[in-house]
Design an enzyme around this catalytic site. Structure first.
Site, mmCIF file in Angstrom:
data_model
loop_
_atom_site.group_PDB
_atom_site.id
_atom_site.type_symbol
_atom_site.label_atom_id
_atom_site.label_comp_id
_atom_site.label_asym_id
_atom_site.label_seq_id
_atom_site.Cartn_x
_atom_site.Cartn_y
_atom_site.Cartn_z
ATOM 1 N N ASP A 271 0.859 -1.179 0.000
ATOM 2 C CA ASP A 271 0.000 0.000 0.000
ATOM 3 C C ASP A 271 0.895 1.228 0.000
ATOM 4 O OD1 ASP A 271 -2.473 1.544 0.273
ATOM 5 O OD2 ASP A 271 -1.753 1.975 2.299
ATOM 6 N N GLU B 166 -1.873 -1.773 -5.925
ATOM 7 C CA GLU B 166 -3.075 -1.215 -6.516
ATOM 8 C C GLU B 166 -2.796 -0.660 -7.904
ATOM 9 O OE1 GLU B 166 -5.694 0.659 -2.975
ATOM 10 O OE2 GLU B 166 -3.667 1.462 -3.153
ATOM 11 N N ASP C 239 -3.225 1.765 7.028
ATOM 12 C CA ASP C 239 -2.349 1.381 5.920
ATOM 13 C C ASP C 239 -2.060 -0.121 5.911
ATOM 14 O OD1 ASP C 239 -2.285 4.031 5.158
ATOM 15 O OD2 ASP C 239 -0.430 4.468 6.246
#
Length: 235
Positions: A36, A120, A200
């Site tokens: 992340d 992502e 996170d």
């Protein structure tokens, strides 16, 4: 086959030599890691590693401002202005080099230690349209970092997977309950089932779960009563 080219940079001239070389794949490892990326921390991994954001641009902001003011004070077309412009360019080059060095070292470490890396699929061009975050996002250099992970994974026989970013922060990685009230300032929160989550780390775990196909919820299809459905591994 070798080719060479001469490149002019702010701090001097460089000779770039391109040649073919055999890259030996790394030995296979078992670890699968979710990443992340962020601004407060450059990245947090699904196994709990937190990498601080070096903020290269912010750390050198004072010197850059001084160099920029020196350019503004010089008469246009003068030799002194040309020297000031070169000094400003060298200051920006140092920021660029420091960021690139950080990206290379971190990406190489992650590739060596993990067989599969999941991140992502961020639309960074759209994200920088937010003027409050654009400078910080550009300073972090997420796009360049992900590019390094991509080509290094191909070099060394690793796998890089990109997943849709929807609700990775808002959903509990344990039970799948979605916190629709979560705001950017909230760094930790507790879900309706009592699971206390660090924002996170929770997102990194969700990213990993989406990549391996056993995330606990279908991020886009919540019902009003909070029912959870199994997400397809193809999402």
């Amino acid at each position: 086959m070798k080719t060479a080219s001469i490149i002019k940079e702010a701090d001097g001239w460089y000779v770039a030599i391109c040649c073919e070389a055999d890259i030996i794949p790394l030995s296979s490892v078992e670890n699968t890691l979710g990443l992340d990326v962020g601004i407060k921390s450059f990245l947090v991994t699904s196994d709990g590693l937190v990498v601080d954001n070096p903020k290269h641009l912010y750390k050198r902001a004072y010197r850059l401002r001084r160099a920029q003011r020196a350019v503004s004070r010089k008469k246009k077309g003068s030799n002194n202005r040309k020297k000031a412009v070169q000094k400003l360019a060298r200051a920006h080059q140092k920021v660029k080099n420091a960021r690139k060095d950080f990206h290379h070292k971190l990406s190489t470490q992650l590739i060596r230690e993990n067989q599969t890396i999941i991140t992502e699929n961020l639309q960074i061009k759209n994200m920088v349209k937010n003027h409050k975050l654009a400078k910080s996002i550009s300073d972090a250099g997420w796009y360049e970092f992900i590019q390094m992970l991509e080509y290094k994974s191909k070099w060394h026989g690793r796998e890089l997977i990109k997943v849709v970013p929807n609700h990775t922060s808002q959903d509990c990685s344990i039970c799948g309950w979605g916190n629709k009230e979560l705001q950017l300032k909230d760094r930790s929160w507790t879900c309706i089932n009592g699971h206390t989550l660090e924002r996170d780390l929770n997102a990194a775990i969700n990213i990993r779960n989406k990549g391996v196909g056993h995330t606990p919820s279908a991020w886009e299809i919540y019902s009003d009563i909070g029912r959870v459905a199994q997400e397809s591994h193809l999402l």
